[in-house]
Design a protein around this motif. Structure first.
Motif, PDB file in Angstrom:
ATOM      1  N   PRO A  94       0.819  -1.430  -0.073  1.00  0.00           N
ATOM      2  CA  PRO A  94      -0.158  -0.094  -0.044  1.00  0.00           C
ATOM      3  C   PRO A  94       0.820   1.265   0.007  1.00  0.00           C
ATOM      4  O   PRO A  94       1.905   1.400   0.573  1.00  0.00           O
ATOM      5  CB  PRO A  94      -0.907  -0.202   1.250  1.00  0.00           C
ATOM      6  CG  PRO A  94      -0.639  -1.501   1.740  1.00  0.00           C
ATOM      7  CD  PRO A  94       0.601  -2.267   1.156  1.00  0.00           C
TER       8      PRO A  94
ATOM      9  N   GLN B 161       2.239   4.914   1.076  1.00  0.00           N
ATOM     10  CA  GLN B 161       1.959   5.668   2.315  1.00  0.00           C
ATOM     11  C   GLN B 161       2.097   7.068   2.011  1.00  0.00           C
ATOM     12  O   GLN B 161       3.172   7.524   0.990  1.00  0.00           O
ATOM     13  CB  GLN B 161       3.184   5.152   3.372  1.00  0.00           C
ATOM     14  CG  GLN B 161       3.103   3.844   3.525  1.00  0.00           C
ATOM     15  CD  GLN B 161       1.911   3.399   4.391  1.00  0.00           C
ATOM     16  OE1 GLN B 161       1.461   4.324   5.141  1.00  0.00           O
ATOM     17  NE2 GLN B 161       1.284   2.475   3.981  1.00  0.00           N
TER      18      GLN B 161
ATOM     19  N   GLN C  46      -7.601   9.640   8.623  1.00  0.00           N
ATOM     20  CA  GLN C  46      -8.899   9.007   7.840  1.00  0.00           C
ATOM     21  C   GLN C  46      -9.237   9.665   6.478  1.00  0.00           C
ATOM     22  O   GLN C  46      -9.207   8.674   5.714  1.00  0.00           O
ATOM     23  CB  GLN C  46     -10.292   9.440   8.695  1.00  0.00           C
ATOM     24  CG  GLN C  46     -11.477   9.028   7.966  1.00  0.00           C
ATOM     25  CD  GLN C  46     -12.602   9.398   8.740  1.00  0.00           C
ATOM     26  OE1 GLN C  46     -12.610  10.238   9.672  1.00  0.00           O
ATOM     27  NE2 GLN C  46     -13.803   8.852   8.358  1.00  0.00           N
TER      28      GLN C  46
ATOM     29  N   LYS D 138      -6.132  10.729   4.669  1.00  0.00           N
ATOM     30  CA  LYS D 138      -5.118   9.870   4.006  1.00  0.00           C
ATOM     31  C   LYS D 138      -5.627   8.377   3.735  1.00  0.00           C
ATOM     32  O   LYS D 138      -5.203   7.974   2.569  1.00  0.00           O
ATOM     33  CB  LYS D 138      -4.009   9.771   4.914  1.00  0.00           C
ATOM     34  CG  LYS D 138      -3.015  11.239   4.989  1.00  0.00           C
ATOM     35  CD  LYS D 138      -1.647  10.823   5.644  1.00  0.00           C
ATOM     36  CE  LYS D 138      -1.504   9.974   6.375  1.00  0.00           C
ATOM     37  NZ  LYS D 138      -0.286   9.801   7.266  1.00  0.00           N
ATOM     38  N   ALA D 139      -6.079   7.791   4.597  1.00  0.00           N
ATOM     39  CA  ALA D 139      -6.513   6.360   4.261  1.00  0.00           C
ATOM     40  C   ALA D 139      -7.670   6.341   3.061  1.00  0.00           C
ATOM     41  O   ALA D 139      -7.692   5.491   2.012  1.00  0.00           O
ATOM     42  CB  ALA D 139      -7.202   5.852   5.304  1.00  0.00           C
ATOM     43  N   ARG D 140      -8.202   7.439   2.902  1.00  0.00           N
ATOM     44  CA  ARG D 140      -9.490   7.484   1.979  1.00  0.00           C
ATOM     45  C   ARG D 140      -8.759   7.849   0.633  1.00  0.00           C
ATOM     46  O   ARG D 140      -9.146   7.206  -0.495  1.00  0.00           O
ATOM     47  CB  ARG D 140     -10.614   8.445   2.109  1.00  0.00           C
ATOM     48  CG  ARG D 140     -11.668   7.878   2.879  1.00  0.00           C
ATOM     49  CD  ARG D 140     -12.857   8.744   2.912  1.00  0.00           C
ATOM     50  NE  ARG D 140     -12.492   9.781   3.782  1.00  0.00           N
ATOM     51  CZ  ARG D 140     -12.777  11.111   3.740  1.00  0.00           C
ATOM     52  NH1 ARG D 140     -13.385  11.614   2.495  1.00  0.00           N
ATOM     53  NH2 ARG D 140     -12.289  12.147   4.609  1.00  0.00           N
TER      54      ARG D 140
ATOM     55  N   THR E  27      -5.825   7.402  -0.513  1.00  0.00           N
ATOM     56  CA  THR E  27      -4.725   6.025  -1.074  1.00  0.00           C
ATOM     57  C   THR E  27      -5.403   4.769  -1.012  1.00  0.00           C
ATOM     58  O   THR E  27      -4.601   3.754  -1.178  1.00  0.00           O
ATOM     59  CB  THR E  27      -3.374   6.179  -0.222  1.00  0.00           C
ATOM     60  OG1 THR E  27      -3.826   6.080   1.251  1.00  0.00           O
ATOM     61  CG2 THR E  27      -2.769   7.531  -0.284  1.00  0.00           C
ATOM     62  N   GLN E  28      -6.520   4.584  -0.492  1.00  0.00           N
ATOM     63  CA  GLN E  28      -7.286   3.069  -0.364  1.00  0.00           C
ATOM     64  C   GLN E  28      -7.202   2.167  -1.608  1.00  0.00           C
ATOM     65  O   GLN E  28      -7.214   0.904  -1.245  1.00  0.00           O
ATOM     66  CB  GLN E  28      -8.723   3.251   0.140  1.00  0.00           C
ATOM     67  CG  GLN E  28      -9.661   3.942  -0.737  1.00  0.00           C
ATOM     68  CD  GLN E  28     -10.811   3.894  -0.371  1.00  0.00           C
ATOM     69  OE1 GLN E  28     -11.032   3.402   0.728  1.00  0.00           O
ATOM     70  NE2 GLN E  28     -11.657   4.715  -0.900  1.00  0.00           N
ATOM     71  N   TRP E  29      -6.908   2.674  -2.666  1.00  0.00           N
ATOM     72  CA  TRP E  29      -6.833   1.779  -3.860  1.00  0.00           C
ATOM     73  C   TRP E  29      -5.275   1.933  -4.667  1.00  0.00           C
ATOM     74  O   TRP E  29      -4.938   1.223  -5.708  1.00  0.00           O
ATOM     75  CB  TRP E  29      -7.707   2.194  -4.906  1.00  0.00           C
ATOM     76  CG  TRP E  29      -9.160   2.005  -4.405  1.00  0.00           C
ATOM     77  CD1 TRP E  29      -9.998   0.751  -4.102  1.00  0.00           C
ATOM     78  CD2 TRP E  29     -10.111   3.077  -4.030  1.00  0.00           C
ATOM     79  NE1 TRP E  29     -11.081   0.889  -3.510  1.00  0.00           N
ATOM     80  CE2 TRP E  29     -11.178   2.433  -3.594  1.00  0.00           C
ATOM     81  CE3 TRP E  29     -10.242   4.312  -4.445  1.00  0.00           C
ATOM     82  CZ2 TRP E  29     -12.439   2.882  -3.232  1.00  0.00           C
ATOM     83  CZ3 TRP E  29     -11.125   5.020  -4.031  1.00  0.00           C
ATOM     84  CH2 TRP E  29     -12.363   4.435  -3.647  1.00  0.00           C
TER      85      TRP E  29
ATOM     86  N   TYR F 103      -1.281   1.261  -4.773  1.00  0.00           N
ATOM     87  CA  TYR F 103      -0.260   0.377  -4.439  1.00  0.00           C
ATOM     88  C   TYR F 103       0.773   0.315  -5.239  1.00  0.00           C
ATOM     89  O   TYR F 103       1.008   0.851  -6.188  1.00  0.00           O
ATOM     90  CB  TYR F 103      -0.900  -1.087  -4.715  1.00  0.00           C
ATOM     91  CG  TYR F 103      -2.031  -1.662  -3.818  1.00  0.00           C
ATOM     92  CD1 TYR F 103      -1.846  -2.001  -2.627  1.00  0.00           C
ATOM     93  CD2 TYR F 103      -3.123  -1.737  -4.496  1.00  0.00           C
ATOM     94  CE1 TYR F 103      -3.181  -2.420  -1.886  1.00  0.00           C
ATOM     95  CE2 TYR F 103      -4.392  -1.707  -4.157  1.00  0.00           C
ATOM     96  CZ  TYR F 103      -4.505  -2.526  -2.514  1.00  0.00           C
ATOM     97  OH  TYR F 103      -5.240  -2.746  -2.131  1.00  0.00           O
TER      98      TYR F 103
ATOM     99  N   GLN G  71      -9.322  -3.068  -3.252  1.00  0.00           N
ATOM    100  CA  GLN G  71      -8.904  -3.845  -2.018  1.00  0.00           C
ATOM    101  C   GLN G  71      -9.135  -5.040  -1.624  1.00  0.00           C
ATOM    102  O   GLN G  71      -8.481  -5.742  -1.397  1.00  0.00           O
ATOM    103  CB  GLN G  71      -9.496  -2.767  -0.977  1.00  0.00           C
ATOM    104  CG  GLN G  71      -8.619  -1.559  -0.729  1.00  0.00           C
ATOM    105  CD  GLN G  71      -9.194  -0.813   0.224  1.00  0.00           C
ATOM    106  OE1 GLN G  71     -10.657  -0.671   0.809  1.00  0.00           O
ATOM    107  NE2 GLN G  71      -8.266  -0.156   1.159  1.00  0.00           N
TER     108      GLN G  71
END
Length: 97
Positions: A13, A15, A30, A32-34, A36-38, A40, A72
């Protein structure tokens, strides 16, 4: 390091930084997670899969360091931390080409 079979990738994933360029805006976890959630980064490639005679797709040329977009839920966790096994057929796009 593991070497995946043809048609499979080992990915990690992406960063991101805690701030935007300029350093004035701090990005919450939260968000940042949204963002980069897809996303890699390819850690290792098993090479192109055997071409499917029913499809017109050309063999993949993904290499170490490429950034990709992929769902994911199609990935499998591998024993090593933050490394995921993903089928090349599940890759939506290559970022930055």
């Amino acid at each position: 390091m593991w070497k995946p079979r043809a048609g499979w990738l080992l990915v990690a994933p992406v960063q991101t930084e805690d701030t935007l360029p300029g350093g004035l805006i701090v990005i919450p976890e939260q968000t940042k997670a949204r963002m980069t959630q897809w996303q890699y980064e390819v850690v290792a490639s098993g090479g192109p899969a055997e071409p499917d005679p029913d499809e017109d797709e050309s063999p993949s040329t993904l290499a170490e360091g490429d950034w990709i977009l992929a769902p994911q839920r199609q990935a499998f966790d591998v024993i090593e931390e933050d490394v995921i096994l993903l089928s090349e057929r599940q890759v939506w796009a290559v970022i930055g080409e």
